[in-house]
Write a protein that holds these residues in place. Structure first.
Motif, PDB file in Angstrom:
ATOM      1  N   THR A 169      -1.324  66.820  -4.668  1.00 49.95           N
ATOM      2  CA  THR A 169      -0.508  65.750  -4.083  1.00 49.95           C
ATOM      3  C   THR A 169      -1.319  64.502  -3.754  1.00 49.95           C
ATOM      4  O   THR A 169      -0.750  63.416  -3.663  1.00 49.95           O
ATOM      5  N   LYS A 185       2.979  60.282  -3.631  1.00 51.33           N
ATOM      6  CA  LYS A 185       2.431  58.931  -3.812  1.00 51.33           C
ATOM      7  C   LYS A 185       3.172  57.899  -2.964  1.00 51.33           C
ATOM      8  O   LYS A 185       2.595  56.880  -2.586  1.00 51.33           O
ATOM      9  N   THR A 218       7.764  66.211   0.086  1.00 54.12           N
ATOM     10  CA  THR A 218       7.768  66.155  -1.376  1.00 54.12           C
ATOM     11  C   THR A 218       8.999  66.740  -2.070  1.00 54.12           C
ATOM     12  O   THR A 218       9.131  66.565  -3.275  1.00 54.12           O
ATOM     13  N   PRO A 219       9.934  67.410  -1.358  1.00 52.44           N
ATOM     14  CA  PRO A 219      11.125  67.863  -2.099  1.00 52.44           C
ATOM     15  C   PRO A 219      11.921  66.704  -2.696  1.00 52.44           C
ATOM     16  O   PRO A 219      12.504  66.836  -3.751  1.00 52.44           O
ATOM     17  N   CYS A 220      11.956  65.559  -2.000  1.00 54.00           N
ATOM     18  CA  CYS A 220      12.777  64.448  -2.491  1.00 54.00           C
ATOM     19  C   CYS A 220      11.974  63.391  -3.237  1.00 54.00           C
ATOM     20  O   CYS A 220      12.474  62.774  -4.151  1.00 54.00           O
ATOM     21  N   HIS A 221      10.768  63.098  -2.762  1.00 55.62           N
ATOM     22  CA  HIS A 221      10.012  62.028  -3.407  1.00 55.62           C
ATOM     23  C   HIS A 221       8.564  62.432  -3.574  1.00 55.62           C
ATOM     24  O   HIS A 221       8.071  63.352  -2.927  1.00 55.62           O
ATOM     25  N   SER A 222       7.897  61.688  -4.420  1.00 57.75           N
ATOM     26  CA  SER A 222       6.494  61.949  -4.716  1.00 57.75           C
ATOM     27  C   SER A 222       5.623  61.720  -3.484  1.00 57.75           C
ATOM     28  O   SER A 222       5.922  60.873  -2.642  1.00 57.75           O
ATOM     29  N   VAL A 256       3.607  68.419   3.085  1.00 59.71           N
ATOM     30  CA  VAL A 256       3.940  68.764   1.699  1.00 59.71           C
ATOM     31  C   VAL A 256       5.340  69.377   1.634  1.00 59.71           C
ATOM     32  O   VAL A 256       6.160  69.002   0.801  1.00 59.71           O
ATOM     33  N   ILE A 257       5.614  70.292   2.564  1.00 65.58           N
ATOM     34  CA  ILE A 257       6.894  71.008   2.508  1.00 65.58           C
ATOM     35  C   ILE A 257       8.073  70.087   2.799  1.00 65.58           C
ATOM     36  O   ILE A 257       9.116  70.176   2.162  1.00 65.58           O
ATOM     37  N   ASN A 258       7.905  69.177   3.744  1.00 66.10           N
ATOM     38  CA  ASN A 258       9.057  68.359   4.146  1.00 66.10           C
ATOM     39  C   ASN A 258       9.180  67.025   3.424  1.00 66.10           C
ATOM     40  O   ASN A 258      10.263  66.453   3.378  1.00 66.10           O
TER      41      ASN A 258
END
Lengths: 406, 160
Positions: free
Chosen positions: B73, B95, B89-93, B85-87
């Motif tokens: 990531t 980055k 990156t599910p929707c957006h990168s 990471v868990i909360n």
């Protein structure tokens, strides 16, 4: 979607909950949201873009050019910035693609097939400057949230399509019409089918301009998927977010369109100047319309070292939203003195203009070449980052390159 | 102990154990069925939702951290990494996070905006951990009115 894929992926998600994937952390995480720990694909292959392009974000895809990549007079696809608010549609059924015209202020709502649009109305081609409203955001201080665009979220491609005006005349527009709002086939980041990723628009006067197109070609080919295939609204000179991609509906509104990302702070700036970092009420924010005067040195690439006594040929483009650029200058002494560049007239209204100059340096050393455009109203680019705004829009500060004379 | 009494206890134990293992078998069967046909336990299934494939169930793998960075990531390895990471990156990168800088107040503002408009869920107790992480490792620096040109790659310009 593919049922097998669905089962496999949902099965894995279920497996994750069965084996107890950090239940402590995921207790508040809704079902079916999976952390993204893998790269979502190679953008250079996916979109056919040049490896020198900078990926700012891969979900959603946001990719920008560097100044020297934008040297072409007409921007080719491989150097064209990609801006997405949502997820690119996964499948496009061109043969059944339809454009719906509706809204409070349409006389006869109707639906056009893509074929009807192409055959029923006269086609026009224009070179149109599209710049992201947030181009240059990375320079604001205090920083503004969002993709940290530097200088490369601008392009001027040749767009071919039919005039939105002709379609509006065909369906009839009521007298109370104020705005048109677009709708596209992209998917909201949360994948909520009831949410639109972005649904912006333009006031009627912009919708009725000759150059406002429903385009199906970019640079004489089908529009690439990342840029809105098979149909895109193009409103040159305005924040590129007004040029809706994967267009499937236009609503003629009797009020300012209220779709996704129309509300402040999105694509809005304070109506009155504010101090850097100041809190601004939503009601004190105004929607951006025309983009400001700006220019870019596209040759040479920054960092050029040349021999003493030789001239440096510079060139680039300048644009001014709805206006024409009247004057182009450069400075090698941080603005103490300015010299004029040769400047071409635009190929058509809203196309960027090309400039060039032959630069001489008095002695060896470190120089910066700064470029400054002035629009037809006498307004020029600032050398410093202009008025701070909460979302970091409209940074049209002078572009500069570093040069060393040996 | 009386023989009859002992027999009774054995019988009762047998019944209890049978019930217990039977129940286990039913649960296991249900779970296997659920894995094959996920709609079985999910009451509402939206077939239009596209799920991101996940091949590695470990969020932070043992070999993912290099030079203080979570390589998949790009996040700084520090307390709160896993929650972020868990909360996030599910929707957006990732980055979109790592390229931004904000104060504590700024990051909370961004979270509220995502909750109001982007379907971000209530982060519960994780919010404090996430905000601490972001405000510590992605804090703004004063850039002034205009930064110096930096990271210049010098090259000899031959063609003119």
């Amino acid at each position: 979607m593919d049922r097998r894929k669905f089962i496999k992926e949902a099965g894995l998600a279920t497996a994750a909950s069965v084996v107890g994937l950090d239940i402590v952390f995921s207790s508040t995480l809704p079902e079916n949201y999976i952390p993204l720990v893998k790269e979502p694909g190679n953008p250079y292959k996916l979109f056919g873009i040049d490896p020198e392009m900078t990926v700012l974000n891969n979900k959603p895809w946001n990719i920008e050019a560097k100044a020297h990549l934008l040297d072409d007079k007409i921007t080719p696809n491989k150097y064209m910035f990609v801006r997405n608010n949502g997820l690119i549609p996964q499948s496009i059924d061109v043969s059944n693609w339809e454009l719906v015209i509706d809204g409070e202020s349409v006389v006869k709502p109707r639906t056009y097939s893509l074929q009807e649009l192409k055959t029923k109305f006269k086609q026009y081609s224009y070179q149109l400057t599209l710049e992201c409203g947030g181009n240059g955001r990375s320079e604001f201080n205090p920083p503004a949230k969002g993709n940290q665009w530097t200088v490369g979220a601008v392009s001027c491609a040749k767009w071919t399509g039919v005039r939105l005006r002709d379609i509006l005349e065909d369906v009839g527009v009521k007298e109370d019409a104020v705005y048109i709002g677009y709708h596209g086939a992209d998917v909201h980041l949360s994948k909520d089918p009831n949410k639109e990723a972005i649904s912006r628009g333009v006031p009627m006067y912009k919708a009725l301009q000759n150059e406002t197109l429903l385009a199906f070609k970019m640079n004489d080919k089908d529009i690439p998927l990342a840029h809105g295939y098979p149909l895109r609204l193009i409103a040159g000179g305005w924040p590129a977010s007004a040029s809706g991609k994967w267009l499937n509906r236009i609503s003629i509104r009797n009020k300012i369109h209220d779709g996704a990302k129309m509300k402040a702070p999105s694509y809005s700036v304070p109506c009155h100047a504010v101090a850097p970092g100041e809190k601004v009420k939503e009601s004190d924010m105004c929607i951006i319309e025309s983009m400001p005067v700006k220019s870019l040195i596209t040759y040479p690439k920054t960092g050029a070292m040349i021999e003493a006594g030789s001239k440096l040929e510079i060139r680039g483009h300048a644009w001014a939203g709805e206006l024409e650029v009247a004057k182009m200058e450069y400075s090698i002494d941080f603005g103490a003195t300015w010299k004029t560049c040769a400047l071409d007239r635009p190929t058509n209204r809203l196309a960027w203009q090309h400039f060039r100059a032959s630069v001489e340096f008095p002695q060896k050393g470190y120089y910066e070449v700064w470029a400054r455009a002035t629009d037809e109203k006498g307004v020029c680019q600032p050398m410093l980052v202009p008025g701070w705004n909460p979302k970091g829009y409209l940074n049209n500060a002078c572009h500069r390159i570093a040069v060393k004379i040996k | 102990m009386h023989y009859e009494e002992f027999k009774k206890i054995v019988k009762r134990t047998y019944v209890v154990l049978s019930l217990f293992f039977g129940l286990l078998l039913i649960i296991a069967g249900g779970l296997v069925y659920e894995m094959l046909y996920p709609s079985f336990l999910i009451t509402e299934t939206d077939q239009d939702i596209v799920y991101e494939p996940i091949e590695n169930l470990e969020v932070i793998g043992k070999n993912d951290i290099k030079n203080g960075i979570h390589e998949p990531t790009g996040f700084v390895d520090a307390n709160g990494l896993e929650q972020v990471v868990i909360n996030c990156t599910p929707c957006h990168s990732a980055k979109l996070v790592t390229q931004n800088r904000a104060t504590r107040e700024g990051w909370i503002g961004i979270i509220r905006w995502m909750q109001e408009t982007q379907n971000l869920w209530d982060l519960g107790a994780n919010e404090a951990v996430i905000v601490d992480y972001l405000a510590t490792h992605y804090a703004p620096e004063n850039k002034g009115r205009r930064e110096l040109l930096n990271n210049i790659e010098w090259y000899d310009l031959k063609d003119k």
